[in-house]
Design a protein around this motif. Structure first.
Motif, PDB file in Angstrom:
ATOM      1  N   SER A 190       0.838  -1.196   0.000  1.00  0.00           N
ATOM      2  CA  SER A 190       0.000   0.000   0.000  1.00  0.00           C
ATOM      3  C   SER A 190       0.872   1.245   0.000  1.00  0.00           C
ATOM      4  CB  SER A 190      -0.924  -0.015   1.212  1.00  0.00           C
ATOM      5  OG  SER A 190      -1.788  -1.151   1.165  1.00  0.00           O
ATOM      6  N   ASP A 191       0.366   2.296  -0.639  1.00  0.00           N
ATOM      7  CA  ASP A 191       1.152   3.504  -0.882  1.00  0.00           C
ATOM      8  C   ASP A 191       0.709   4.613   0.066  1.00  0.00           C
ATOM      9  OD1 ASP A 191       2.805   5.379  -1.946  1.00  0.00           O
ATOM     10  OD2 ASP A 191       1.646   5.708  -3.771  1.00  0.00           O
ATOM     11  N   GLU A 231      -4.623   3.361  -3.827  1.00  0.00           N
ATOM     12  CA  GLU A 231      -3.423   3.309  -2.996  1.00  0.00           C
ATOM     13  C   GLU A 231      -3.362   2.070  -2.096  1.00  0.00           C
ATOM     14  OE1 GLU A 231      -3.540   6.939  -0.849  1.00  0.00           O
ATOM     15  OE2 GLU A 231      -3.028   8.196  -2.589  1.00  0.00           O
ATOM     16  N   LYS A 246      -0.875   7.189 -10.981  1.00  0.00           N
ATOM     17  CA  LYS A 246       0.338   7.936 -11.288  1.00  0.00           C
ATOM     18  C   LYS A 246       0.742   7.657 -12.731  1.00  0.00           C
ATOM     19  CE  LYS A 246       2.151   7.762  -6.551  1.00  0.00           C
ATOM     20  NZ  LYS A 246       3.275   7.289  -5.685  1.00  0.00           N
TER      21      LYS A 246
END
Length: 926
Positions: A474-475, A487, A551
């Motif tokens: 996970s970001d 995310e 992104k």
């Protein structure tokens, strides 16, 4: 000069092994060893300084090559073998539709450019082997001209390469002639394929490197001058072009790289003329030209590739969501970041890129027979799910009922460990699992996942799934604590059984519309059980809510991801193919490839046996020479004091090293391999053959042939004459010309050459009675049962048989072959029964016999031949003949949303009303 004195060149004695002046350069004295890094006995073989007669001969050889390569290039006028793939890629380039291929884009871009300049609009799909080009007006001749002209250019390239190595003009002409009349290279260069561009760029690289090496070997006097730089830069461009056609170019890079290391090592040992500063100058020059230039060239081709392919296509399913978001219509608007109870979401699988968690109004045919859960690669309303708590929210008057229960009040975030129910909007069923085996993956550790319930049904405990956030993937800190769109990567653990929602690269059959299977796995791998939210909507998350999006990976990110997918897909091509072969069989030409068959003609890729076997013999000669020379050196013999011996070892050793680098790496590969993978190695083997012949007839004095040049010329003439005769014998298989059964059988030297002579008529006159067929090639006969060896088909007479005509029946016979393609007789088959497993890998052939049991020509005159349509389109078994090479372009799911939705709706039309649950509520909780 005093009387009696003679010019030095008239009185000096030639030392053993001393080189004399050659037409295109001057030899260094063999007696005087160089005091710098220049090579002993090297000559200046500048190809720009060749005499006019050499260029005239070169022009003549090129003209002959053009006649041979371009003869009837319009034939056949239908799709042949891998034209299915590479012609199809041209269509996709013109349409701008993204596709995934295991090969870099240079050759495909050139083929597309040729077609586009000739007016190709991309509408023809190239789907079937045998599909007609003429009626739809495809400029296939122009597209075939590109590889054909590249094949023509190989002839002057090998001529100049041999001259650059110091060979005589006669030997260079022999090498060019062998390339001209090599049947395999001819066949491959006349079709819309990648091998002809690969060969010419490999050949150009070999020429440039040979010329640069010649400059380098002449020592400091040639270093860093214009010619030195020209050939070094040309080598770098050649390497970039070669590896941009196929990754086989990496073998060429390895060859040049190894020789470069040798050069730098020699330079390091020259302390007299090479200072450390000058050595680093040599190193940096080579690094820039042989690393930076090829890498820049390679990157530039992929930049063009991405510019051309801007629309979604059947290859984007191989790529990540971030990659797909860069394609037109695949990009999405910013979405709310926080996922809360009541969110309407689409859930995407992380690992396989197979698509979205999906359900549709169709049932499993086995198991619980409840509604299907699949992975679907396109955006669709059937991908939308409502995230519910395990209980309804409390209101002033008790629990709030309905799907909009969470649309008021404060948003409640979904955290790690939250237990959810997933409600499918379109069908009013919830995601469900139970202890029932899946219909396809029937392993004990996998449970079926279904959609169960109906509108108003409260559900049961088997609808509960616990959120388990995978923090390592996970970001961001927030994404590790609660669900956030894109995310957060998470697992869905089924509360009742402990299994995890799981998907893998297994497709459901037709009843599942070829979509990817979803199960609940108790022991599934972590990557295949990871999911994330892509779409997220909720009335309480307004315009001012925090938003996120994919992104943008940028060019380098997209480039690197595509390289990894290409590598993985290429390595995964391990399934058997009807016409594959293994490296040990290539140098001896044990087997070819059936490319095409139609109208009682056939194209079969087979080399010229004279050229293949003689070039392989030449490699063997050098290997024996090297082994003996090493043994003699160990015993103290000073053979390497002889300059001719030394030059033979170095010059031919360099070429044989090129052959080895382009041959032996294939032994390490488990993927599908074909005869055409040997072509770059064959090119080096032919060069080695010519070099050995040149040494034997003009440079090694001890053999006695140098003083009798007529013998050398006669040998060249004889070899070329035999090669031309053999070329003409196999030309019908190269061009797809008319042929007869008797002529075919006469030249079938090996049992493993499995071109089918029975497709040809007994007499050429029978072709006059035939009318060319159009459309797709006929499918091969279906394999008969393994227990049967022969069976007769029933005669079906549509019209009365004319009086006196012999009765005809068909006999289908199964041929059993070993791993090398050798036909096994009945006794061998019986002996192997129970010891090995038999796999159907070759097409079954149908023999037509008369009432007396005599075999007559198979296939009616004008009928279709052995090559079937492309199996990816018609779902033919792998046993089909003429099947194009599988290069990993299997579609990850369905080809297009329209096609898949059409499949579902065609089934829905047969249903009356929406079906009720497949079982009673209590049965679903087992």
């Amino acid at each position: 000069m005093a009387q009696g004195d003679a010019p030095q060149h008239q009185v000096a004695k030639r030392e053993p092994g001393e080189r004399t002046r050659v037409p295109n350069g001057t030899a260094a004295s063999a007696k005087e060893k160089p005091r710098d890094y220049s090579s002993h006995g090297v000559t200046d073989n500048d190809i720009f300084m060749l005499p006019a007669s050499d260029f005239q001969l070169l022009g003549l050889l090129t003209a002959i090559a053009a006649l041979v390569r371009l003869f009837r290039i319009y034939q056949p006028s239908s799709v042949v073998f891998d034209e299915v793939h590479f012609g199809g890629f041209a269509s996709k380039y013109i349409k701008g539709r993204f596709f995934m291929d295991v090969h870099p884009p240079l050759a495909k871009l050139l083929l597309t450019l040729a077609g586009w300049l000739a007016g190709f609009d991309g509408e023809f799909d190239f789907k079937d082997i045998g599909k007609d080009y003429v009626e739809p007006g495809v400029p296939y001749v122009a597209m075939r001209l590109l590889p054909a002209l590249m094949g023509v250019m190989t002839i002057p390239t090998i001529f100049l390469t041999l001259k650059a190595t110091g060979c005589r003009t006669m030997t260079a002409a022999m090498g060019a002639g062998l390339i001209i009349f090599e049947n395999g290279l001819l066949t491959q260069s006349r079709l819309i394929l990648l091998d002809s561009p690969l060969i010419i760029f490999t050949a150009f690289t070999a020429l440039a490197w040979t010329c640069f090496t010649n400059q380098h070997e002449q020592g400091p006097s040639k270093a860093f001058d214009a010619s030195w730089w020209f050939w070094l830069v040309a080598t770098g461009l050649g390497l970039g072009a070669t590896v941009s056609v196929k990754w086989v170019g990496l073998f060429t890079i390895a060859w040049v790289g190894t020789l470069t290391v040798v050069q730098l090592w020699v330079l390091l040992g020259d302390t007299a003329t090479v200072t450390p500063r000058k050595w680093f100058k040599h190193f940096l020059a080579r690094f820039f030209c042989l690393v930076v230039i090829p890498l820049t060239f390679y990157l530039g081709l992929f930049a063009i590739h991405f510019i051309c392919l801007v629309n979604p296509g059947d290859g984007d399913g191989f790529m990540s969501s971030e990659f797909q978001a860069t394609l037109n219509s695949k990009a999405m608007q910013d979405v709310p970041a926080n996922v809360v109870l009541g969110s309407r979401v689409s859930i995407r699988h992380h690992n396989t890129h197979g698509g979205y968690l999906h359900s549709h109004n169709h049932m499993y045919p086995t198991g619980s027979k409840q509604q299907q859960i699949t992975l679907y690669p396109h955006k669709d309303e059937n991908n939308m799910w409502l995230l519910e708590n395990q209980t309804q929210p409390e209101g002033p008057d008790g629990p709030i009922a309905g799907l909009n229960a969470w649309d008021s009040g404060e948003p409640i975030p979904i955290r790690d460990g939250t237990i959810l129910r997933l409600y499918h909007f379109v069908t009013d069923r919830r995601l469900h699992s139970h202890d029932v085996r899946p219909p396809v993956s029937e392993a004990d550790w996998q449970n079926e996942v279904s959609a169960y319930g109906y509108e108003g049904f409260e559900g049961d405990a088997n609808d509960f799934f616990r959120v388990e956030i995978v923090k390592s993937l996970s970001d961001g800190a927030a994404a590790k604590e609660q669900l956030r769109t894109i995310e957060t990567k998470f697992r869905l653990i089924h509360v009742m059984t402990g299994c995890a929602l799981f998907s893998h690269k297994v497709k459901l059959p037709d009843w599942g519309f070829d979509q990817q299977e979803v199960t609940c796995a108790k022991q599934g791998t972590l990557p295949n059980s990871i999911w994330y939210i892509e779409q997220n909507e909720h009335p309480l998350l307004g315009a001012d809510a925090e938003k996120v999006n994919y992104k943008n990976p940028g060019f380098l990110g997209k480039f690197w991801e595509l390289q990894k997918v290409m590598w993985t897909t290429n390595a995964g091509l391990v399934e058997s193919h009807a016409w594959d072969s293994r490296p040990p069989s290539w140098p001896v030409l044990r087997r070819g490839i059936n490319f095409w068959g139609k109208d009682r003609r056939q194209i079969y890729l087979i080399g010229n046996p004279i050229i293949w076997w003689s070039s392989t013999f030449a490699i063997g000669i050098y290997v024996v020479f090297k082994a003996i020379s090493i043994l003699r050196w160990q015993r103290g013999f000073r053979d390497y004091d002889n300059v001719t011996f030394k030059r033979f070892d170095y010059e031919i050793g360099t070429t044989v090293l090129g052959w080895a680098f382009h041959y032996f790496p294939f032994f390490l590969m488990q993927r599908q391999l074909f005869l055409h993978h040997y072509f770059p190695a064959l090119y080096f083997a032919i060069i080695a053959l010519c070099q050995i012949y040149d040494f034997a007839t003009s440079r090694v004095a001890s053999l006695g042939l140098r003083s009798h040049p007529a013998i050398g010329r006669s040998g060249v003439a004889a070899l070329l004459a035999v090669s031309i005769v053999v070329f003409t014998l196999y030309a019908p298989l190269s061009y797809g010309n008319q042929w007869t059964q008797s002529a075919c059988k006469k030249v079938k030297l090996l049992e493993t050459w499995d071109f089918d002579c029975s497709v040809f008529p007994a007499e050429l006159s029978e072709y006059a009675l035939a009318s060319p067929s159009a459309g797709n090639a006929e499918q091969t006969a279906a394999p008969v049962a393994s227990g049967a060896t022969e069976k007769k088909s029933q005669d079906v007479n549509v019209t009365p048989r004319p009086a006196g005509e012999p009765s005809i029946s068909r006999v289908e016979k199964v041929e059993y072959r070993d791993q090398d393609g050798n036909i096994l007789d009945e006794e061998q088959v019986k002996e192997l029964e129970g010891k090995v497993s038999f796999e159907t890998r070759y097409e079954t052939r149908t023999r037509v016999i008369d009432s007396e049991g005599k075999e007559i020509a198979d296939n009616p005159i004008g009928g279709e031949g052995v090559a079937p349509p492309h199996p990816d389109v018609e779902r033919l078994p792998e046993t089909a003949a003429g099947m194009p090479e599988d290069d990993g372009r299997e579609k990850p799911a369905t080809a297009s949303p329209e096609k898949d939705i059409g499949k579902e709706k065609s089934v829905e039309k047969a249903d009356e009303g929406r079906p009720r649950p497949a079982s009673e509520p209590q049965e679903a909780t087992r």
